[in-house]
Design a protein around this motif. Structure first.
Motif, PDB file in Angstrom:
ATOM      1  N   GLN A  27     -12.373   7.358  73.205  1.00 34.58           N
ATOM      2  CA  GLN A  27     -11.823   7.503  71.435  1.00 34.58           C
ATOM      3  C   GLN A  27     -13.079   7.857  71.179  1.00 34.58           C
ATOM      4  O   GLN A  27     -14.165   7.403  71.010  1.00 34.58           O
ATOM      5  CB  GLN A  27     -12.028   5.740  71.666  1.00 34.58           C
ATOM      6  CG  GLN A  27     -11.234   5.349  72.321  1.00 34.58           C
ATOM      7  CD  GLN A  27      -9.707   5.304  72.341  1.00 34.58           C
ATOM      8  OE1 GLN A  27      -9.456   5.138  71.015  1.00 34.58           O
ATOM      9  NE2 GLN A  27      -8.461   5.705  72.744  1.00 34.58           N
ATOM     10  N   ASP A  28     -13.319   7.187  69.504  1.00 36.69           N
ATOM     11  CA  ASP A  28     -14.373   7.562  68.456  1.00 36.69           C
ATOM     12  C   ASP A  28     -15.235   6.511  68.664  1.00 36.69           C
ATOM     13  O   ASP A  28     -14.966   5.658  68.145  1.00 36.69           O
ATOM     14  CB  ASP A  28     -13.368   7.867  67.265  1.00 36.69           C
ATOM     15  CG  ASP A  28     -14.026   8.285  66.233  1.00 36.69           C
ATOM     16  OD1 ASP A  28     -15.275   8.604  66.350  1.00 36.69           O
ATOM     17  OD2 ASP A  28     -14.305   8.054  64.560  1.00 36.69           O
ATOM     18  N   HIS A  29     -16.428   7.069  69.076  1.00 39.20           N
ATOM     19  CA  HIS A  29     -17.408   5.624  68.488  1.00 39.20           C
ATOM     20  C   HIS A  29     -19.160   6.550  67.831  1.00 39.20           C
ATOM     21  O   HIS A  29     -20.025   6.029  68.106  1.00 39.20           O
ATOM     22  CB  HIS A  29     -17.588   5.979  70.427  1.00 39.20           C
ATOM     23  CG  HIS A  29     -16.761   5.157  71.184  1.00 39.20           C
ATOM     24  ND1 HIS A  29     -16.870   4.272  71.644  1.00 39.20           N
ATOM     25  CD2 HIS A  29     -16.709   6.210  72.504  1.00 39.20           C
ATOM     26  CE1 HIS A  29     -15.320   4.186  72.580  1.00 39.20           C
ATOM     27  NE2 HIS A  29     -15.843   5.553  73.214  1.00 39.20           N
ATOM     28  N   ARG A  30     -18.374   7.177  66.980  1.00 37.37           N
ATOM     29  CA  ARG A  30     -18.883   7.404  65.590  1.00 37.37           C
ATOM     30  C   ARG A  30     -19.767   6.464  65.003  1.00 37.37           C
ATOM     31  O   ARG A  30     -21.144   6.141  65.483  1.00 37.37           O
ATOM     32  CB  ARG A  30     -18.458   7.829  64.621  1.00 37.37           C
ATOM     33  CG  ARG A  30     -19.754   8.626  63.644  1.00 37.37           C
ATOM     34  CD  ARG A  30     -18.892   9.081  62.345  1.00 37.37           C
ATOM     35  NE  ARG A  30     -19.396  10.762  63.000  1.00 37.37           N
ATOM     36  CZ  ARG A  30     -18.956  11.439  61.864  1.00 37.37           C
ATOM     37  NH1 ARG A  30     -17.936  11.798  60.649  1.00 37.37           N
ATOM     38  NH2 ARG A  30     -19.019  13.041  62.020  1.00 37.37           N
ATOM     39  N   ALA A  31     -18.698   4.813  65.128  1.00 32.29           N
ATOM     40  CA  ALA A  31     -19.340   3.943  63.764  1.00 32.29           C
ATOM     41  C   ALA A  31     -21.038   3.534  64.863  1.00 32.29           C
ATOM     42  O   ALA A  31     -21.823   2.970  64.622  1.00 32.29           O
ATOM     43  CB  ALA A  31     -18.285   2.752  64.058  1.00 32.29           C
ATOM     44  N   GLU A  32     -19.912   3.562  66.453  1.00 31.06           N
ATOM     45  CA  GLU A  32     -21.016   2.819  67.415  1.00 31.06           C
ATOM     46  C   GLU A  32     -22.250   3.288  67.618  1.00 31.06           C
ATOM     47  O   GLU A  32     -23.819   2.669  68.196  1.00 31.06           O
ATOM     48  CB  GLU A  32     -20.916   2.432  68.638  1.00 31.06           C
ATOM     49  CG  GLU A  32     -19.379   0.785  68.381  1.00 31.06           C
ATOM     50  CD  GLU A  32     -18.479   1.980  69.943  1.00 31.06           C
ATOM     51  OE1 GLU A  32     -18.428   2.341  70.504  1.00 31.06           O
ATOM     52  OE2 GLU A  32     -17.368   0.987  69.843  1.00 31.06           O
ATOM     53  N   ASN A  33     -22.226   4.762  67.708  1.00 31.49           N
ATOM     54  CA  ASN A  33     -23.463   5.514  68.280  1.00 31.49           C
ATOM     55  C   ASN A  33     -24.402   5.960  66.815  1.00 31.49           C
ATOM     56  O   ASN A  33     -25.408   5.872  67.044  1.00 31.49           O
ATOM     57  CB  ASN A  33     -22.846   6.826  68.173  1.00 31.49           C
ATOM     58  CG  ASN A  33     -22.408   7.019  69.426  1.00 31.49           C
ATOM     59  OD1 ASN A  33     -22.194   6.484  70.206  1.00 31.49           O
ATOM     60  ND2 ASN A  33     -21.463   7.926  69.812  1.00 31.49           N
ATOM     61  N   GLN A  65     -25.156   3.401  64.628  1.00 32.89           N
ATOM     62  CA  GLN A  65     -26.514   1.746  64.491  1.00 32.89           C
ATOM     63  C   GLN A  65     -27.374   1.947  65.159  1.00 32.89           C
ATOM     64  O   GLN A  65     -28.400   1.513  64.895  1.00 32.89           O
ATOM     65  CB  GLN A  65     -25.188   1.016  65.792  1.00 32.89           C
ATOM     66  CG  GLN A  65     -24.182   0.457  64.831  1.00 32.89           C
ATOM     67  CD  GLN A  65     -23.626  -0.693  65.689  1.00 32.89           C
ATOM     68  OE1 GLN A  65     -23.956  -1.291  66.588  1.00 32.89           O
ATOM     69  NE2 GLN A  65     -21.890  -1.543  65.118  1.00 32.89           N
ATOM     70  N   SER A  66     -27.887   3.261  65.806  1.00 28.53           N
ATOM     71  CA  SER A  66     -28.981   3.443  66.396  1.00 28.53           C
ATOM     72  C   SER A  66     -29.675   4.714  65.513  1.00 28.53           C
ATOM     73  O   SER A  66     -30.821   4.562  66.029  1.00 28.53           O
ATOM     74  CB  SER A  66     -29.192   3.644  67.955  1.00 28.53           C
ATOM     75  OG  SER A  66     -28.861   4.635  67.869  1.00 28.53           O
TER      76      SER A  66
END
Length: 97
Positions: free
Chosen positions: A72-78, A80-81
């Motif tokens: 899945q696309d985890h760009r937003a989660e990645n 955050q840091s």
């Protein structure tokens, strides 16, 4: 094929060949070219091209997996840091002026 052909091929390939090296290479090149001539003499007009040379041997062919998206696309989660970001990209200090 003769020694002049070997020297011409070496020149076009930008290789330096001594006369002794050219004489040693001549029989090898003649063998390669005779194999190519033998392969070209085979009638392949009714054969369909293969995607892989061993696909017709099912027991030897490696099965290919289906090209499916499994992550899945985890760009937003990645992102955050990230200390600085814009438009989904990391912002970093300019290194080259």
């Amino acid at each position: 094929m003769n020694l002049n052909d070997v020297q011409r091929i070496a020149h076009l390939s930008m290789l330096e060949l001594s006369q002794a090296d050219a004489e040693a290479l001549l029989p090898q090149l003649q063998t390669v070219f005779s194999l190519v001539e033998e392969m070209q003499s085979v009638d392949t007009s009714g054969m369909a091209p293969l995607a892989h040379p061993i696909l017709f041997l099912r027991e030897l062919a490696q099965p290919l997996r289906e090209d499916l998206v499994t992550e899945q696309d985890h760009r937003a989660e990645n992102m955050q840091s990230a200390p600085a970001q814009e438009g989904g990209y990391f912002l970093v200090p300019r290194v080259i002026e």
